[in-house]
Design a protein around this motif. Structure first.
Motif, PDB file in Angstrom:
ATOM      1  N   GLY A   1       0.804  -1.209   0.000  1.00  0.00           N
ATOM      2  CA  GLY A   1       0.000   0.000   0.000  1.00  0.00           C
ATOM      3  C   GLY A   1       0.840   1.263   0.000  1.00  0.00           C
ATOM      4  O   GLY A   1       0.543   2.223  -0.715  1.00  0.00           O
ATOM      5  N   ALA A   2       1.905   1.262   0.802  1.00  0.00           N
ATOM      6  CA  ALA A   2       2.772   2.443   0.858  1.00  0.00           C
ATOM      7  C   ALA A   2       3.403   2.726  -0.500  1.00  0.00           C
ATOM      8  O   ALA A   2       3.474   3.883  -0.942  1.00  0.00           O
ATOM      9  N   PHE A   3       3.855   1.670  -1.177  1.00  0.00           N
ATOM     10  CA  PHE A   3       4.462   1.848  -2.498  1.00  0.00           C
ATOM     11  C   PHE A   3       3.413   2.153  -3.569  1.00  0.00           C
ATOM     12  O   PHE A   3       3.671   2.918  -4.497  1.00  0.00           O
ATOM     13  N   ALA A   4       2.213   1.560  -3.451  1.00  0.00           N
ATOM     14  CA  ALA A   4       1.164   1.801  -4.442  1.00  0.00           C
ATOM     15  C   ALA A   4       0.748   3.270  -4.446  1.00  0.00           C
ATOM     16  O   ALA A   4       0.488   3.852  -5.508  1.00  0.00           O
ATOM     17  N   GLY A   5       0.692   3.871  -3.271  1.00  0.00           N
ATOM     18  CA  GLY A   5       0.362   5.296  -3.206  1.00  0.00           C
ATOM     19  C   GLY A   5       1.378   6.141  -3.944  1.00  0.00           C
ATOM     20  O   GLY A   5       1.013   7.065  -4.685  1.00  0.00           O
ATOM     21  N   ALA A   6       2.653   5.815  -3.763  1.00  0.00           N
ATOM     22  CA  ALA A   6       3.703   6.563  -4.460  1.00  0.00           C
ATOM     23  C   ALA A   6       3.581   6.416  -5.969  1.00  0.00           C
ATOM     24  O   ALA A   6       3.733   7.383  -6.724  1.00  0.00           O
ATOM     25  N   VAL A   7       3.275   5.197  -6.431  1.00  0.00           N
ATOM     26  CA  VAL A   7       3.153   4.935  -7.876  1.00  0.00           C
ATOM     27  C   VAL A   7       1.981   5.716  -8.464  1.00  0.00           C
ATOM     28  O   VAL A   7       2.106   6.342  -9.533  1.00  0.00           O
ATOM     29  N   MET A   8       0.834   5.701  -7.779  1.00  0.00           N
ATOM     30  CA  MET A   8      -0.348   6.389  -8.314  1.00  0.00           C
ATOM     31  C   MET A   8      -0.159   7.904  -8.318  1.00  0.00           C
ATOM     32  O   MET A   8      -0.592   8.589  -9.252  1.00  0.00           O
ATOM     33  N   LEU A   9       0.487   8.424  -7.294  1.00  0.00           N
ATOM     34  CA  LEU A   9       0.757   9.862  -7.274  1.00  0.00           C
ATOM     35  C   LEU A   9       1.742  10.253  -8.359  1.00  0.00           C
ATOM     36  O   LEU A   9       1.594  11.292  -9.017  1.00  0.00           O
ATOM     37  N   GLN A  10       2.755   9.406  -8.538  1.00  0.00           N
ATOM     38  CA  GLN A  10       3.746   9.669  -9.573  1.00  0.00           C
ATOM     39  C   GLN A  10       3.107   9.654 -10.960  1.00  0.00           C
ATOM     40  O   GLN A  10       3.493  10.410 -11.854  1.00  0.00           O
ATOM     41  N   ALA A  11       2.086   8.780 -11.122  1.00  0.00           N
ATOM     42  CA  ALA A  11       1.399   8.670 -12.415  1.00  0.00           C
ATOM     43  C   ALA A  11       0.411   9.804 -12.648  1.00  0.00           C
ATOM     44  O   ALA A  11      -0.160   9.925 -13.741  1.00  0.00           O
ATOM     45  N   GLY A  12       0.164  10.624 -11.618  1.00  0.00           N
ATOM     46  CA  GLY A  12      -0.689  11.792 -11.790  1.00  0.00           C
ATOM     47  C   GLY A  12      -2.173  11.545 -11.615  1.00  0.00           C
ATOM     48  O   GLY A  12      -2.988  12.355 -12.076  1.00  0.00           O
ATOM     49  N   PHE A  13      -2.553  10.463 -10.937  1.00  0.00           N
ATOM     50  CA  PHE A  13      -3.972  10.200 -10.707  1.00  0.00           C
ATOM     51  C   PHE A  13      -4.565  11.247  -9.776  1.00  0.00           C
ATOM     52  O   PHE A  13      -3.926  11.688  -8.813  1.00  0.00           O
ATOM     53  N   ALA A  14      -5.815  11.628 -10.037  1.00  0.00           N
ATOM     54  CA  ALA A  14      -6.514  12.608  -9.201  1.00  0.00           C
ATOM     55  C   ALA A  14      -6.936  11.960  -7.890  1.00  0.00           C
ATOM     56  O   ALA A  14      -7.040  10.738  -7.788  1.00  0.00           O
ATOM     57  N   ILE A  15      -7.226  12.796  -6.876  1.00  0.00           N
ATOM     58  CA  ILE A  15      -7.572  12.290  -5.554  1.00  0.00           C
ATOM     59  C   ILE A  15      -8.825  11.427  -5.586  1.00  0.00           C
ATOM     60  O   ILE A  15      -8.885  10.372  -4.945  1.00  0.00           O
ATOM     61  N   ASP A  16      -9.851  11.842  -6.363  1.00  0.00           N
ATOM     62  CA  ASP A  16     -11.082  11.048  -6.391  1.00  0.00           C
ATOM     63  C   ASP A  16     -10.847   9.696  -7.049  1.00  0.00           C
ATOM     64  O   ASP A  16     -11.414   8.677  -6.627  1.00  0.00           O
ATOM     65  N   THR A  17      -9.981   9.646  -8.048  1.00  0.00           N
ATOM     66  CA  THR A  17      -9.667   8.378  -8.711  1.00  0.00           C
ATOM     67  C   THR A  17      -8.944   7.430  -7.766  1.00  0.00           C
ATOM     68  O   THR A  17      -9.252   6.231  -7.694  1.00  0.00           O
ATOM     69  N   ILE A  18      -7.976   7.969  -7.037  1.00  0.00           N
ATOM     70  CA  ILE A  18      -7.211   7.128  -6.101  1.00  0.00           C
ATOM     71  C   ILE A  18      -8.112   6.584  -4.998  1.00  0.00           C
ATOM     72  O   ILE A  18      -8.057   5.393  -4.659  1.00  0.00           O
ATOM     73  N   LEU A  19      -8.971   7.426  -4.441  1.00  0.00           N
ATOM     74  CA  LEU A  19      -9.832   6.986  -3.353  1.00  0.00           C
ATOM     75  C   LEU A  19     -10.885   5.997  -3.837  1.00  0.00           C
ATOM     76  O   LEU A  19     -11.247   5.051  -3.118  1.00  0.00           O
ATOM     77  N   GLN A  20     -11.406   6.176  -5.055  1.00  0.00           N
ATOM     78  CA  GLN A  20     -12.320   5.190  -5.619  1.00  0.00           C
ATOM     79  C   GLN A  20     -11.605   3.852  -5.813  1.00  0.00           C
ATOM     80  O   GLN A  20     -12.178   2.782  -5.540  1.00  0.00           O
ATOM     81  N   ALA A  21     -10.362   3.915  -6.262  1.00  0.00           N
ATOM     82  CA  ALA A  21      -9.582   2.685  -6.440  1.00  0.00           C
ATOM     83  C   ALA A  21      -9.356   1.982  -5.108  1.00  0.00           C
ATOM     84  O   ALA A  21      -9.349   0.746  -5.032  1.00  0.00           O
ATOM     85  N   MET A  22      -9.206   2.753  -4.026  1.00  0.00           N
ATOM     86  CA  MET A  22      -8.971   2.164  -2.709  1.00  0.00           C
ATOM     87  C   MET A  22     -10.212   1.467  -2.157  1.00  0.00           C
ATOM     88  O   MET A  22     -10.106   0.606  -1.275  1.00  0.00           O
ATOM     89  N   ALA A  23     -11.376   1.840  -2.666  1.00  0.00           N
ATOM     90  CA  ALA A  23     -12.592   1.162  -2.205  1.00  0.00           C
ATOM     91  C   ALA A  23     -12.645  -0.274  -2.708  1.00  0.00           C
ATOM     92  O   ALA A  23     -13.247  -1.132  -2.057  1.00  0.00           O
ATOM     93  N   VAL A  24     -11.991  -0.550  -3.824  1.00  0.00           N
ATOM     94  CA  VAL A  24     -12.044  -1.903  -4.404  1.00  0.00           C
ATOM     95  C   VAL A  24     -11.426  -2.951  -3.483  1.00  0.00           C
ATOM     96  O   VAL A  24     -12.062  -3.975  -3.179  1.00  0.00           O
ATOM     97  N   PRO A  25     -10.185  -2.764  -2.982  1.00  0.00           N
ATOM     98  CA  PRO A  25      -9.638  -3.756  -2.050  1.00  0.00           C
ATOM     99  C   PRO A  25     -10.487  -3.924  -0.788  1.00  0.00           C
ATOM    100  O   PRO A  25     -10.573  -5.027  -0.233  1.00  0.00           O
ATOM    101  N   VAL A  26     -11.120  -2.835  -0.328  1.00  0.00           N
ATOM    102  CA  VAL A  26     -11.956  -2.926   0.864  1.00  0.00           C
ATOM    103  C   VAL A  26     -13.167  -3.812   0.596  1.00  0.00           C
ATOM    104  O   VAL A  26     -13.542  -4.656   1.422  1.00  0.00           O
ATOM    105  N   PHE A  27     -13.775  -3.664  -0.567  1.00  0.00           N
ATOM    106  CA  PHE A  27     -14.916  -4.509  -0.921  1.00  0.00           C
ATOM    107  C   PHE A  27     -14.484  -5.962  -1.122  1.00  0.00           C
ATOM    108  O   PHE A  27     -15.237  -6.892  -0.810  1.00  0.00           O
ATOM    109  N   VAL A  28     -13.276  -6.165  -1.655  1.00  0.00           N
ATOM    110  CA  VAL A  28     -12.744  -7.531  -1.790  1.00  0.00           C
ATOM    111  C   VAL A  28     -12.585  -8.166  -0.410  1.00  0.00           C
ATOM    112  O   VAL A  28     -12.896  -9.350  -0.208  1.00  0.00           O
TER     113      VAL A  28
END
Length: 459
Positions: free
Chosen positions: A402-429
């Motif tokens: 998770g710590a590294f995934a956050g760095a990768v997504m920020l580096q790739a320029g994803f918006a905050i709403d996109t990142i947080l929506q993506a984080m809901a997926v592992p929680v639902f899993v």
């Protein structure tokens, strides 16, 4: 019939504990394990303050701090995977006391580190000690608490993490400006060393472990007497569960056909939960700042995320003691995922974002803290420490990811709403995995009950 009426009568240990009120003796056990978990929280929070001070003193870049910040987490994975099987072999108390001592000694040694490589190695070893202590503290508390209060009291123990994290943050903020970053490691090491001596002196061995491994009746009676407040002279004890009579190792047991599916589902759940928790804990300030908030606002919002963890854990614990525990935790994960998504869509409204962040953190932490209770209930005594430890260890790998995934997504320029929506997926899993485990457990129980019914005699 009273316990002392017949020496031939077998005493079921779990039934005996369930009939008693929680004694002062059991509260001491809970308190000691609470302090062990608090040491983890103190270390986690203090490390975040120490790293920038170390970088300033030694002229290090942020990139160079990566191994330092992750070394303790990696060590905790190793400690958890090793300590569980060891505790199932030689006992919970020994592993707990030695683990806390190792953590304390090597944390103290960090204060004398003179290079980044030395400090990183010492943090790795101290992490091994801490990672070994956490699952065994969980197992110890669960095996001493009555079933009707077990989930709540184990979750209360894990509230020690929040307490320790707060203490670590305040201590670091006060000590570093006055005495330097080394002082944080001194305090963070002295307390566990002293605690380890108390554990050696006062902490009993798990009574379920004692029975499962045929300890003397005198030692078992002494412990049961301290729980009940009576002098006992029983000679025969039992635990209502299968005993590992085929001499399988604890790891082989938790990976056996009977437990394999449940183990994998517990691992998936805890891995996914910690992936999201560590990503948000590490990167939420940056996400909020990128969303247009000031640094002060971002810091305050982020502080709300773990703030409700204790509240979430206690509510979950109360509900788990009354209704289906798997469904309670799964629903809590679902709510966490919903609130995380809502945070991403509410950026711009500081008050609403703060409320949603608090609710998301309460649910997320409450669900994660409750997971060891499910693991404790799933495994038998001779594999319980291994089952809990491996779930916690594999879950912490999710924290690293998770710590590294956050760095990768920020580096790739994803918006905050996109990142947080993506984080809901592992929680639902995570929620889905728990519901599947619950259903598999029901099917196994139904099958067992059918198999045990007497077959009609043929004419």
């Amino acid at each position: 019939m009273s316990l002392a009426s017949s020496q031939a009568e077998k005493v079921d240990i779990e039934e005996f504990i369930d009939r008693q009120k929680v004694s002062a003796f059991q509260w001491v056990i809970l308190g000691l394990c609470f302090l062990i978990v608090a040491a983890d929280g103190f270390d986690t929070a203090a490390a975040g303050f120490v790293a920038p001070a170390v970088a300033k003193d030694w002229g290090l870049t942020r990139l160079a701090l990566g191994p330092l910040l992750s070394s303790a987490l990696i060590g905790s994975v190793l400690g958890a995977l090793i300590s569980g099987p060891l505790a199932d072999r030689i006992g919970r108390k020994r592993v707990l006391a030695v683990s806390v001592l190792v953590f304390g000694v090597f944390t103290l040694a960090c204060a004398k580190a003179d290079s980044l490589h030395v400090l990183t190695f010492l943090r790795l070893v101290s992490g091994i000690g801490l990672g070994a202590a956490m699952p065994n503290a969980t197992t110890m508390v669960s095996e001493y608490m009555p079933k009707k209060h077990r989930a709540l009291l184990v979750n209360v123990m894990f509230c020690g993490f929040t307490f320790g994290a707060s203490a670590g943050g305040f201590a670091a903020a006060a000590l570093i400006p006055a005495f330097g970053w080394e002082s944080v490691f001194v305090v963070g090491g002295v307390v566990p060393v002293l605690l380890s001596f108390v554990l050696f002196a006062w902490l009993p061995e798990s009574v379920r472990f004692m029975v499962a491994n045929s300890w003397s009746a005198e030692k078992i009676n002494l412990v049961l007497g301290r729980i009940s407040g009576k002098v006992l002279v029983e000679q025969h004890f039992t635990i209502d569960e299968p005993v590992n009579q085929d001499e399988r190792s604890p790891v082989a047991l938790i990976l056996s056909k009977q437990f394999r599916s449940g183990s994998l589902l517990l691992w998936v759940t805890y891995f996914m939960g910690l992936l999201v928790y560590y990503l948000l804990t590490n990167w939420l300030p940056t996400l909020m700042k990128d969303g247009g908030m000031s640094l002060q606002q971002a810091s305050l919002i982020t502080a709300l995320f773990p703030l409700g963890g204790g509240l979430g854990a206690i509510v979950c614990g109360i509900l788990m003691d009354r209704v289906n525990a798997h469904r309670v935790v799964a629903l809590t994960y679902v709510l966490a995922g919903v609130f995380i998504c809502c945070v991403g869509h509410s950026v711009g409204n500081t008050l609403l974002v703060g409320l949603l962040t608090f609710l998301a953190g309460s649910c997320m932490a409450g669900a994660q803290i409750s997971m060891p209770v499910l693991a404790v209930a799933f495994y038998p005594t001779n594999g319980r420490a291994s089952g809990v430890a491996w779930m916690l260890g594999i879950g912490r790998i999710g924290g690293i990811v998770g710590a590294f995934a956050g760095a990768v997504m920020l580096q790739a320029g994803f918006a905050i709403d996109t990142i947080l929506q993506a984080m809901a997926v592992p929680v639902f899993v995570a929620a889905a995995a728990l519901l599947v485990k619950n259903q598999l457990g029901k099917r196994r129980i139904d099958f067992d009950s059918i198999a045990q019914e007497p077959r009609p005699e043929s004419n």
